[in-house]
Design a protein around this motif. Structure first.
Motif, short mmCIF file in Angstrom:
data_model
loop_
_atom_site.label_atom_id
_atom_site.label_comp_id
_atom_site.label_asym_id
_atom_site.label_seq_id
_atom_site.Cartn_x
_atom_site.Cartn_y
_atom_site.Cartn_z
N TYR A 1 0.86 -1.19 0.00
CA TYR A 1 0.00 0.00 0.00
C TYR A 1 0.89 1.23 0.00
CZ TYR A 1 -3.01 3.67 1.87
OH TYR A 1 -3.66 4.85 2.06
N HIS B 1 -4.24 0.88 7.19
CA HIS B 1 -2.81 0.56 7.20
C HIS B 1 -1.98 1.78 6.83
CE1 HIS B 1 -3.93 -3.71 7.39
NE2 HIS B 1 -4.81 -3.43 6.46
N ILE C 1 -0.27 -5.67 1.82
CA ILE C 1 -1.68 -6.04 1.89
C ILE C 1 -1.91 -7.25 1.00
CG2 ILE C 1 -4.06 -5.21 1.64
CD1 ILE C 1 -2.44 -3.58 3.59
N GLN D 1 -8.00 -8.83 1.83
CA GLN D 1 -7.84 -8.41 3.22
C GLN D 1 -8.35 -6.97 3.36
OE1 GLN D 1 -6.65 -10.60 5.67
NE2 GLN D 1 -6.99 -11.95 3.91
N ILE E 1 -8.60 -3.26 3.80
CA ILE E 1 -7.69 -2.15 3.58
C ILE E 1 -8.26 -0.84 4.12
CG2 ILE E 1 -8.56 -1.65 1.24
CD1 ILE E 1 -5.71 -0.88 0.48
#
Length: 414
Positions: A224, A247, A253, A257, A259
């Motif tokens: 990210y 995050h 990442i 999942q 984010i």
């Protein structure tokens, strides 16, 4: 709607491509080569214009009457600059290989993106392009006014400049090969990125958004890198959302999942989800300009590599530790802005950033784990902690630093 969606995806593609393009070793050389090509075209137009012919008629010392002599000059310069370029960048490849083997592969990105090296390469390539383009225009006519003498004399001046540039380049490369120079470059670049992203003098406290938190899942695995601030803010305002990014930049990442969360009265549809994803950047690479954590990470890797049995260079680890300490000192007094507000001063985007504790634990603790038995590291760590403790004002930060100092003090007694 389809056109708008394509536009968002294209903007995301452009952001990724731009970051890769500007960090490429060929970016500036390509621009400079194009610039030289344009100069050669303009000079040839001047040479064969009435003004140029008149100048060569009035000043005989400028005129080159023999076309074969002109070709020899230009071809000799082109061949010589090619040899100069090959030699110069063989030295650069040796430097990159040494840095990768003894410091860290992650350092290569910053060294490849070194602007001065790219400018030198661009000057050489530009001179070659200029000479080759010029070579194709020399005419075998008895009148010297049709030999591009003005362009050739300019080429001679450029070549003299290239020679002096080569001399300075040799000096520059011998300085660049020093580890302290490479570490200093990463340190300054990271400091600038840190200062740009952490401007608050006080910690930014964020209140919990109201409403139900709904998940946004990552579409692909990767690192990210951040988000498009203007477009994501516009999206949040348009759809009356509060978006919380889960995050900090630099986090890995995995696909599917979480984010981000968004807070709203109702769920957004699939098209809005795609628009939201188009404003989040997930790709590989470690651009320090986008994320200062990459600079911390690279300096930590340099210290760990220097402390490894294969390298065994604790002094390099000490230099890297000093650079990290200076960055941590900056982070103690500067704090990131954790919100992005709209025109009405309503927080629309809530960011996640690494705290001082996170940076300290991720960067300093591994160095201490590797070098706890080394006197160099013990003494340096103790001196660094004293200075950081004197600058800390937050109780949590002071507790962390004092705890580490006690551990270092205990180890030094043994």
């Amino acid at each position: 709607m389809l056109e708008k969606k394509m536009g968002k995806q294209f903007n995301k593609f452009l952001r990724k491509s731009y970051n890769k393009l500007v960090s490429s070793i060929a970016f500036y050389p390509a621009l400079i080569a194009i610039g030289f090509l344009i100069i050669s075209y303009l000079m040839l137009n001047l040479d064969f214009s009435e003004t140029g012919k008149q100048v060569k008629t009035n000043y005989n010392w400028i005129r080159l009457k023999d076309a074969s002599t002109a070709r020899s000059i230009v071809s000799t310069i082109a061949g010589g600059i090619i040899s100069l370029m090959v030699f110069s960048f063989s030295m650069v490849m040796i430097l990159l290989n040494q840095a990768a083997s003894q410091m860290s592969n992650r350092m290569l990105e910053g060294m490849i993106g070194n602007r001065f090296q790219q400018l030198v390469l661009g000057a050489y390539i530009g001179t070659i392009v200029y000479a080759l383009f010029l070579l194709s225009t020399i005419r075998d006519l008895e009148s010297g006014i049709y030999v591009p003498a003005l362009s050739i004399y300019l080429l001679l001046l450029i070549t003299i400049g290239d020679i002096f540039l080569f001399i300075y380049f040799l000096h520059y490369v011998t300085q660049s090969v020093k580890f302290e120079t490479i570490i200093s470059r990463v340190h300054h670049k990271t400091y600038d990125s840190l200062a740009k992203n952490c401007r608050n003098k006080k910690v930014d406290f964020v209140s919990e958004p109201k409403g139900q938190a709904r998940l946004v899942l990552a579409e692909a695995s990767g690192y990210y890198q951040g988000f498009d601030k203007r477009n994501l803010l516009e999206f949040a305002v348009k759809n009356d959302l509060i978006i919380r990014l889960l995050h900090p930049p630099g986090s890995f990442i995995m696909r599917d999942q979480a984010i981000a969360h968004y807070f709203s009265a109702a769920s957004i549809d699939s098209q809005q989800q795609e628009e939201l994803h188009s404003n989040l950047d997930i790709y590989n690479g470690e651009p320090i300009d986008n994320c200062f954590f990459y600079g911390f990470h690279q300096l930590t890797e340099v210290a760990l590599k220097a402390l490894s049995p294969g390298i065994n260079d604790p002094q390099t680890a000490v230099i890297a530790l000093h650079a990290l300490a200076d960055l941590l000192l900056c982070r103690l007094s500067r704090h990131p802005n954790l919100t992005v507000a709209d025109n009405n001063d309503h927080a629309r985007i809530i960011l996640s950033e690494r705290s001082f504790k996170d940076l300290f634990v991720e960067c300093i603790n591994p160095i201490w784990d590797y070098g706890a038995d080394d006197r160099y590291i013990q003494n340096t760590m103790f001196a660094v902690l004293i200075q950081l403790i004197s600058a800390a004002s937050n109780e949590e930060e002071i507790t962390l630093l004092v705890s580490m100092q006690a551990e270092v003090t205990n180890k030094r007694k043994i």
